[in-house]
Design a protein around this motif. Structure first.
Motif, PDB file in Angstrom:
ATOM      1  N   HIS A   1      -0.786  -3.923  -3.465  1.00 21.18           N
ATOM      2  CA  HIS A   1       0.134  -4.715  -2.764  1.00 21.18           C
ATOM      3  C   HIS A   1      -0.389  -6.174  -2.415  1.00 21.18           C
ATOM      4  O   HIS A   1       0.220  -7.102  -2.668  1.00 21.18           O
ATOM      5  CB  HIS A   1       0.741  -4.123  -1.536  1.00 21.18           C
ATOM      6  CG  HIS A   1       1.856  -3.058  -2.149  1.00 21.18           C
ATOM      7  ND1 HIS A   1       2.010  -1.864  -1.561  1.00 21.18           N
ATOM      8  CD2 HIS A   1       2.574  -3.202  -3.240  1.00 21.18           C
ATOM      9  CE1 HIS A   1       2.856  -1.327  -2.260  1.00 21.18           C
ATOM     10  NE2 HIS A   1       3.415  -1.835  -3.285  1.00 21.18           N
ATOM     11  N   ARG A   2      -1.677  -6.056  -1.806  1.00 17.68           N
ATOM     12  CA  ARG A   2      -2.517  -7.360  -1.756  1.00 17.68           C
ATOM     13  C   ARG A   2      -2.669  -8.018  -2.994  1.00 17.68           C
ATOM     14  O   ARG A   2      -2.422  -9.216  -2.830  1.00 17.68           O
ATOM     15  CB  ARG A   2      -3.706  -6.867  -1.151  1.00 17.68           C
ATOM     16  CG  ARG A   2      -4.788  -7.884  -0.710  1.00 17.68           C
ATOM     17  CD  ARG A   2      -5.847  -7.407   0.085  1.00 17.68           C
ATOM     18  NE  ARG A   2      -6.921  -6.852  -0.904  1.00 17.68           N
ATOM     19  CZ  ARG A   2      -7.831  -7.384  -1.843  1.00 17.68           C
ATOM     20  NH1 ARG A   2      -7.568  -8.664  -1.990  1.00 17.68           N
ATOM     21  NH2 ARG A   2      -8.447  -6.774  -2.663  1.00 17.68           N
TER      22      ARG A   2
ATOM     23  N   ASN B   1       4.347  -2.726  -7.654  1.00 15.98           N
ATOM     24  CA  ASN B   1       2.926  -3.433  -8.247  1.00 15.98           C
ATOM     25  C   ASN B   1       3.429  -4.544  -9.135  1.00 15.98           C
ATOM     26  O   ASN B   1       2.272  -5.061  -9.976  1.00 15.98           O
ATOM     27  CB  ASN B   1       1.943  -2.573  -8.746  1.00 15.98           C
ATOM     28  CG  ASN B   1       2.567  -1.927  -9.850  1.00 15.98           C
ATOM     29  OD1 ASN B   1       3.822  -1.879 -10.082  1.00 15.98           O
ATOM     30  ND2 ASN B   1       1.802  -1.586 -10.950  1.00 15.98           N
TER      31      ASN B   1
ATOM     32  N   GLU C   1      -4.395   4.607  -1.063  1.00 17.93           N
ATOM     33  CA  GLU C   1      -5.269   3.824  -1.134  1.00 17.93           C
ATOM     34  C   GLU C   1      -5.253   2.373  -1.926  1.00 17.93           C
ATOM     35  O   GLU C   1      -5.330   1.520  -1.695  1.00 17.93           O
ATOM     36  CB  GLU C   1      -6.763   4.190  -1.043  1.00 17.93           C
ATOM     37  CG  GLU C   1      -7.899   3.461  -0.126  1.00 17.93           C
ATOM     38  CD  GLU C   1      -9.089   4.028  -0.265  1.00 17.93           C
ATOM     39  OE1 GLU C   1      -9.319   5.166   0.166  1.00 17.93           O
ATOM     40  OE2 GLU C   1     -10.365   3.314  -0.584  1.00 17.93           O
TER      41      GLU C   1
ATOM     42  N   ARG D   1      -2.588   1.899  -3.518  1.00 15.67           N
ATOM     43  CA  ARG D   1      -1.317   1.090  -3.285  1.00 15.67           C
ATOM     44  C   ARG D   1      -1.311  -0.099  -2.598  1.00 15.67           C
ATOM     45  O   ARG D   1      -0.958  -0.994  -2.832  1.00 15.67           O
ATOM     46  CB  ARG D   1      -0.247   2.275  -2.742  1.00 15.67           C
ATOM     47  CG  ARG D   1       0.900   1.822  -2.797  1.00 15.67           C
ATOM     48  CD  ARG D   1       1.933   2.976  -2.439  1.00 15.67           C
ATOM     49  NE  ARG D   1       1.491   3.911  -1.505  1.00 15.67           N
ATOM     50  CZ  ARG D   1       1.681   5.233  -1.618  1.00 15.67           C
ATOM     51  NH1 ARG D   1       2.224   5.722  -2.745  1.00 15.67           N
ATOM     52  NH2 ARG D   1       1.179   5.990  -0.862  1.00 15.67           N
ATOM     53  N   SER D   2      -2.213   0.248  -1.362  1.00 13.59           N
ATOM     54  CA  SER D   2      -2.406  -0.884  -0.412  1.00 13.59           C
ATOM     55  C   SER D   2      -3.095  -1.949  -1.330  1.00 13.59           C
ATOM     56  O   SER D   2      -2.632  -3.226  -1.133  1.00 13.59           O
ATOM     57  CB  SER D   2      -2.644  -0.637   0.874  1.00 13.59           C
ATOM     58  OG  SER D   2      -3.788   0.252   0.734  1.00 13.59           O
ATOM     59  N   THR D   3      -3.873  -1.667  -1.844  1.00 17.23           N
ATOM     60  CA  THR D   3      -4.991  -2.885  -2.677  1.00 17.23           C
ATOM     61  C   THR D   3      -3.726  -3.419  -3.701  1.00 17.23           C
ATOM     62  O   THR D   3      -3.940  -4.760  -3.703  1.00 17.23           O
ATOM     63  CB  THR D   3      -6.030  -2.098  -3.356  1.00 17.23           C
ATOM     64  OG1 THR D   3      -6.813  -1.351  -2.367  1.00 17.23           O
ATOM     65  CG2 THR D   3      -6.880  -3.245  -4.094  1.00 17.23           C
TER      66      THR D   3
ATOM     67  N   GLU E   1       5.836   0.165  -1.431  1.00 15.60           N
ATOM     68  CA  GLU E   1       5.353   0.114   0.107  1.00 15.60           C
ATOM     69  C   GLU E   1       6.070   0.989   1.070  1.00 15.60           C
ATOM     70  O   GLU E   1       5.559   1.713   1.872  1.00 15.60           O
ATOM     71  CB  GLU E   1       5.150  -1.295   0.536  1.00 15.60           C
ATOM     72  CG  GLU E   1       4.019  -1.847   0.511  1.00 15.60           C
ATOM     73  CD  GLU E   1       4.005  -3.551   0.794  1.00 15.60           C
ATOM     74  OE1 GLU E   1       4.996  -4.063   0.406  1.00 15.60           O
ATOM     75  OE2 GLU E   1       3.041  -3.988   1.282  1.00 15.60           O
ATOM     76  N   ASP E   2       7.186   0.592   0.801  1.00 24.88           N
ATOM     77  CA  ASP E   2       8.396   1.387   1.761  1.00 24.88           C
ATOM     78  C   ASP E   2       9.339   2.020   1.031  1.00 24.88           C
ATOM     79  O   ASP E   2      10.621   1.424   0.956  1.00 24.88           O
ATOM     80  CB  ASP E   2       8.799   0.299   2.686  1.00 24.88           C
ATOM     81  CG  ASP E   2       9.069   0.726   4.093  1.00 24.88           C
ATOM     82  OD1 ASP E   2       9.139   1.935   4.424  1.00 24.88           O
ATOM     83  OD2 ASP E   2       9.570  -0.085   5.127  1.00 24.88           O
TER      84      ASP E   2
END
Ligand SMILES: Cc1ncc(COP(=O)(O)O)c(C=O)c1O
Length: 330
Positions: free
Chosen positions: A247-248, A270, A241, A243-245, A172-173
């Motif tokens: 992480h969720r 992940n 895109e 990546r954010s899914t 994420e960061d």
């Protein structure tokens, strides 16, 4: 002995029936990246790739702001790790900070090189000036740790400090990386294409000799297409895109596991670690139910499983199965 060496502790088939759900590999579960698949389809398998990979190395060098001689390509980073260990320029003690990816130690053992396994970060930093080749995985496989001492480590390194960035693109960061460190990239993880065997190394020096340690054409035209394709802005947009899914989904998985009263260590990528008690027995029982997980025993963590973020349906099935298996094992 041979069995031990070949035990499927990494990705790939484990000899059993095809699992219904596979949490054992850390490749992006939302892949393969369709943009890179289109690049692969355009590759022409009727010809050899350029043995010097000029266009590819030029493109990778531009992306990293280095000279093409500072880039070497290989049949995946596993191959590059073994090649680094074989390089006379770096021959000597190999330093690790376990638990970590097993291929570094495997390369050292295969070549009978001294293997220094530091017990903690202080010992790692202390031994660094005298090691020839040191590996740090960022974020670490399997713990997800991101070491706060990367700059200091890079300053202290006597030989090469190699940062394995296999899961860096899934963070994420991502933390800033020291300029002088050597870097291993395996885009096949983040883009869900681990069957395409290709990776690359970026170093603070000329790698021409290192590149000549490989046989000719170590990367196929498909590997070339993957390494070029992952630089495509459209491929990067797909990755951002997904990546954010991911992480969720990782958070959802962690929440479900914590709901069972289990201790969880989430990575910033992940995957995560979960403490289940007898990891081998639990992994086996889940496998019998069609769910494959990564028993972390071979990392020296016999109570833990490593799990990757998977679609919601798979998470639900896993949580239910794990609850049943743990009730039985108890
Ligand atoms: C941390 C780490 N580095 C490197 C690799 C090797 O990947 P490849 O040979 O596909 O580039 C893996 C594969 O699991 C890994 O987990």
């Amino acid at each position: 002995m041979i069995d031990d060496v070949l035990k499927p502790i990494h990705g790939g088939p484990d000899g059993g029936p095809e699992p219904l759900y596979d949490f054992s590999t850390n490749a992006n579960a939302l892949g393969p990246n369709p943009v890179i698949l289109a690049h692969l389809r355009r590759a022409d398998p009727s010809r050899y790739p350029d043995p010097l990979y000029r266009r590819l190395r030029q493109a990778l060098a531009e992306a990293h702001g280095v000279a093409p001689e500072q880039v070497a390509v290989g049949t995946g980073t596993s191959e590059l790790i073994h090649r680094l260990a074989r390089w006379n320029y770096l021959r000597g003690p190999i330093l690790l900070l376990p638990p970590t990816f097993s291929e570094y130690a495997r390369a050292a053992r295969a070549l009978d090189l001294p293997l220094w396994e530091a017990r903690n970060p202080e010992e790692f930093l202390h031994l660094l000036p005298r090691s020839s080749l040191a590996f740090l995985c960022v974020p670490n496989n399997p713990t997800g740790e991101v070491y706060p001492f990367l700059e200091e480590a890079s300053r202290r390194a006597g030989g090469a400090l190699v940062l394995d960035l296999a899961y860096h693109d899934l963070m994420e960061d991502p933390p800033p990386l020291p300029q002088r460190a050597w870097r291993l990239y395996s885009p096949n993880k983040a883009h869900g294409l681990t069957g395409v065997r290709a990776g690359y190394l970026v170093a603070p020096l000329d790698l021409t000799h290192f590149q000549h340690l490989a046989p000719s054409w170590p990367v196929s035209v498909y590997g070339e297409a993957l390494l070029l394709g992952h630089l495509d802005p459209e491929a990067r947009a797909w990755l951002a895109e997904s990546r954010s899914t991911l992480h969720r989904l990782r958070r959802l998985l962690a929440q479900g596991l914590r709901g069972l009263g289990l201790e969880v260590r989430e990575s910033p990528a992940n995957f995560l670690l979960v403490r289940v008690g007898e990891a081998t027995a639990v992994a086996r029982a889940l496998r019998e139910r069609g769910i494959r997980v990564r028993d972390a025993t071979s990392f020296g963590l016999p109570q833990w499983l490593r799990l990757s973020a998977q679609p919601e349906e798979a998470i639900q099935v896993l949580i239910e199965a794990l609850e049943a298996v743990l009730a039985r094992v108890d």
